[in-house]
Write an enzyme that holds these catalytic residues in place. Structure first.
Site, short mmCIF file in Angstrom:
data_model
loop_
_atom_site.label_atom_id
_atom_site.label_comp_id
_atom_site.label_asym_id
_atom_site.label_seq_id
_atom_site.Cartn_x
_atom_site.Cartn_y
_atom_site.Cartn_z
N HIS A 1 36.68 49.98 35.95
CA HIS A 1 37.06 50.19 37.34
C HIS A 1 36.82 51.64 37.76
O HIS A 1 36.48 51.91 38.92
CB HIS A 1 38.55 49.86 37.54
CG HIS A 1 38.86 48.41 37.37
ND1 HIS A 1 39.29 47.62 38.42
CD2 HIS A 1 38.79 47.59 36.29
CE1 HIS A 1 39.49 46.37 37.97
NE2 HIS A 1 39.19 46.36 36.70
N ASP B 1 41.74 50.64 44.56
CA ASP B 1 41.25 49.50 43.80
C ASP B 1 41.95 48.22 44.28
O ASP B 1 43.12 48.24 44.64
CB ASP B 1 41.52 49.73 42.32
CG ASP B 1 40.76 48.77 41.42
OD1 ASP B 1 41.09 47.57 41.43
OD2 ASP B 1 39.84 49.21 40.71
#
Length: 476
Positions: free
Chosen positions: A18, A120
């Site tokens: 990520h 995110d």
């Protein structure tokens, strides 16, 4: 009154898969003259201190960190369910409170207040806090859009009793899935993201994911690491859920196309999140054209010793040279401490090269590499596509199951080996992508690769969408 200069705070989920794409986005925003604070957890901030060198290239890029609530000696392996649950529970409590304090300071008391948060997609607490403090917030989805669409269909799949799957009594994993529009006749139960195999649907991780999906659509925009021509069907279903969508991938390729050549060369060798062993590049230089199988199961992949032995036998038995990334923590538990059979040692000495970590994009771009045995994390999948390397897919978690189905049946650029791990299948599939089926696979691969490169150049869709995103941020 003078408008504040844009200052964007980027918050990745604390996992390397990520962090990497969001870091590329941070560099692109800084290259456009915007100010960026990249916020890691304290643990990852300590692990990734070598990334501080980026500030020399991007003076408006700053790094900061907050606690994830876990003790320093916690293993933090997100493929271990216990570790993952520990992490997501504390993100919602400890990290959330620390994030609020930090954002309140950066958006009201600092010399350059934060004007936009890009969080995110599974860090939704940042959405709530940004809205509370009056700061614009966008979502960045680090996984594949085809997996995202399947996640948005989660309530319908629950309602129809199609999940969970894969229990002890489930002997029909090849049954087709209903309830995911656009994927009819394609998506089998075994191709659903691994969260659907969790039997306790009232457990903390399943509930965490369910809430994250509901929270995402409260943001002002969605940013995706893909390109329009690759996943248009999934994108067409996701689009009505958001007021704005920016498809700006493949991000690492877009970064290289936008920045100056001298910076690009520097970043290509030093922008790895982990320190890579470049000795493998010298070994690749000694190998024949398209002869090598590159093997990597990502930054968090786990396997049993038995699975590792099957892969090892399959690689050696294939007769192909292989470059294999074997992390020190690849093997689960104490069973890693066993002697290696003599025939594997001899086969590896003759044709193999093992490293702790490799500069993957450089490896895949090397002319000696002809095949990629991968877990199909989204970053690796995109990197394989950009390099035009046929894949053998062995997915385990997250979006990897659905990605591997797309590789084999939608894009037809590789073979899917999910839920199988035996040496004969591994050998057969390696030989297929390197020899018997290579010509057919490359016929499918070539136009997809061309589109991946076209979209990041001036006039391409991802190039244009990044410009739109930057202008949108400036308007705030």
């Amino acid at each position: 009154m003078e408008q504040p200069q844009p200052h964007i705070l980027l918050l990745p989920f604390p996992a390397l898969g990520h962090i990497k794409p969001l870091l590329s986005l941070a560099e692109l925003l800084c290259y456009a003259g915007l100010h960026v604070t990249f916020l890691n957890t304290d643990h990852n901030h300590r692990c990734l201190t070598h990334l501080q060198h980026l500030s020399a290239h991007f003076p408006t890029l700053h790094f900061d960190s907050i606690s994830d609530g876990l003790p320093t000696d916690h293993t933090r392996n997100i493929q271990v369910m216990r570790d993952l649950i520990d992490l997501v529970v504390l993100l919602k409590s400890v990290t959330k409170l620390r994030f609020r304090d930090l954002l309140a300071h950066l958006s009201t008391k600092s010399e350059r207040p934060v004007t936009c948060v890009i969080a995110d997609g599974i860090m939704s607490f940042a959405i709530d806090i940004a809205k509370e403090l009056g700061v614009r917030v966008m979502t960045f989805w680090a996984l594949s859009p085809c997996s995202l669409w399947s996640f948005f269909c989660l309530p319908k799949l629950i309602e129809e009793g199609q999940i969970p799957v894969g229990g002890e009594a489930d002997n029909d994993m090849d049954q087709m899935v209903r309830g995911v529009p656009g994927m009819e006749g394609l998506l089998r139960r075994r191709d659903l993201p691994h969260i659907y195999r969790i039997q306790l649907m009232d457990g903390p991780f399943f509930q965490f994911f369910f809430e994250e999906m509901k929270a995402m659509i409260r943001t002002s925009a969605l940013i995706l690491n893909t390109y329009d021509d690759l996943e248009d069907p999934a994108l067409s279903h996701i689009a009505p859920l958001f007021s704005r969508i920016y498809t700006i991938g493949p991000l690492t390729t877009l970064l290289k196309s936008r920045i100056e050549h001298d910076i690009s060369r520097s970043l290509s060798s030093s922008n790895n999140l982990w320190e890579a062993d470049h000795s493998c590049m010298t070994w690749l230089d000694s190998q024949s054209l398209r002869s090598v199988v590159y093997v990597s199961f990502g930054s968090t992949g786990l396997m049993t010793r038995g699975q590792m032995m099957e892969f090892w036998h399959g690689l050696v038995n294939s007769g192909k040279p292989f470059l294999w990334v074997v992390r020190r923590d690849d093997i689960e538990g104490a069973e890693a401490e066993h002697p290696i059979p003599e025939e594997l040692q001899e086969g590896t000495e003759e044709r193999g090269f093992l490293v702790d970590w490799a500069p993957q994009e450089e490896v895949l771009a090397h002319q000696a590499v002809g095949g990629f045995l991968t877990h199909n994390g989204w970053n690796s999948t995109l990197e394989g596509i950009v390099a035009g390397v046929p894949m053998v897919c062995w997915p385990t978690v997250a979006d990897q199951q659905i990605n591997s189905r797309w590789v084999s049946e939608v894009w037809r650029i590789g073979l899917d080996m999910k839920d199988t791990c035996d040496r004969s299948t591994i050998e057969m599939m390696i030989r297929a992508v390197m020899e018997e089926r290579r010509e057919d696979i490359m016929r499918s691969m070539d136009p997809i690769v061309k589109l991946a490169h076209d979209c990041v150049n001036q006039g391409g869709s991802s190039y244009h969408n990044l410009d739109k995103l930057i202008e949108d941020i400036k308007e705030v």
